[in-house]
Write an enzyme that holds these catalytic residues in place. Sequence first.
Site, PDB file in Angstrom:
ATOM      1  CG  ASP A  65       4.473  -1.263  -3.891  1.00 16.20           C
ATOM      2  OD1 ASP A  65       4.048  -1.920  -4.860  1.00 16.20           O
ATOM      3  OD2 ASP A  65       5.681  -1.061  -3.691  1.00 16.20           O
ATOM      4  CE1 TYR A  67       4.287  -1.605   5.400  1.00 17.98           C
ATOM      5  CE2 TYR A  67       3.380  -3.749   5.991  1.00 17.98           C
ATOM      6  CZ  TYR A  67       3.368  -2.364   6.107  1.00 17.98           C
ATOM      7  OH  TYR A  67       2.449  -1.751   6.919  1.00 17.98           O
ATOM      8  CG  PHE A  78      -2.138  -0.849   5.791  1.00 18.99           C
ATOM      9  CD1 PHE A  78      -1.331   0.275   5.698  1.00 18.99           C
ATOM     10  CD2 PHE A  78      -3.309  -0.880   5.045  1.00 18.99           C
ATOM     11  CE1 PHE A  78      -1.678   1.351   4.886  1.00 18.99           C
ATOM     12  CE2 PHE A  78      -3.665   0.186   4.229  1.00 18.99           C
ATOM     13  CZ  PHE A  78      -2.857   1.308   4.152  1.00 18.99           C
ATOM     14  CG  HIS A 187      -1.619   6.555   2.948  1.00 14.20           C
ATOM     15  ND1 HIS A 187      -0.605   6.098   3.765  1.00 14.20           N
ATOM     16  CD2 HIS A 187      -1.970   5.523   2.155  1.00 14.20           C
ATOM     17  CE1 HIS A 187      -0.358   4.838   3.461  1.00 14.20           C
ATOM     18  NE2 HIS A 187      -1.164   4.453   2.493  1.00 14.20           N
TER      19      HIS A 187
END
Length: 225
Positions: A65, A67, A78, A187
């Site tokens: 998703d 930020y 990321f 993760h």
Amino acid sequence: MNIDLPASWHNVLADELKQPYFEKLQQFVDVERREHTVFPPEPDVFNALKLTPYEQVNVLILGQDPYHDDNQAHGLAFSVRPGIKPPPSLANIYRELNSDIGCRAPNNGYLVPWAEQGVLLLNAVLTVRAHQPASHKGKGWETFTDAVIRAVNAKDSPVVFVLWGAYAHKKLGFIDTSRHTVVKSAHPSPLSAKNGFFGSRPFSQINAALEAAGKTPIDWQIPNI
């Protein structure tokens, strides 16, 4: 929603853009932008595809998703804009990068240098309502990004797929592991990094796979800004 795809991606995704689900997705995002703040800004939604043309993809790192806080998201999984403190997951990626291959943590979280070397930093969902994580989940983005993953899998040239966390692991079925390399672990988020991300050494594995395929390894050192 402005579908601003580079030609190389437009060629492989043209059929997807004509599907009824994609038309509904466009309408949904347009309404969301009229009524709410949506991240990333519209010109940045497809940045992962713009910065890493289809024929140049050698590595795919899958995020989930965008930020959802102000000025963070700019269309790369990321990554955050210059001047924004790296969020916890990215800080953990930098920590593993240091212990794996010795890269120092830079003063920014801007991962464009990776994208420009053929690392497709793809989120499964490409938009989000401000301050509401997963608010655009299940609206059609996943169908579109699954098509991106399948298109990368269809490349003749070997690709390294990086799957971090249970959500990413579900995409394994799209990947022909006889032709491509999969690097998977927990993760990097603070919730799970200690349970299998730290110590997984993904970056050295990626470069070893690239070199075995006769490709140039990635220079993972993000420069200071």
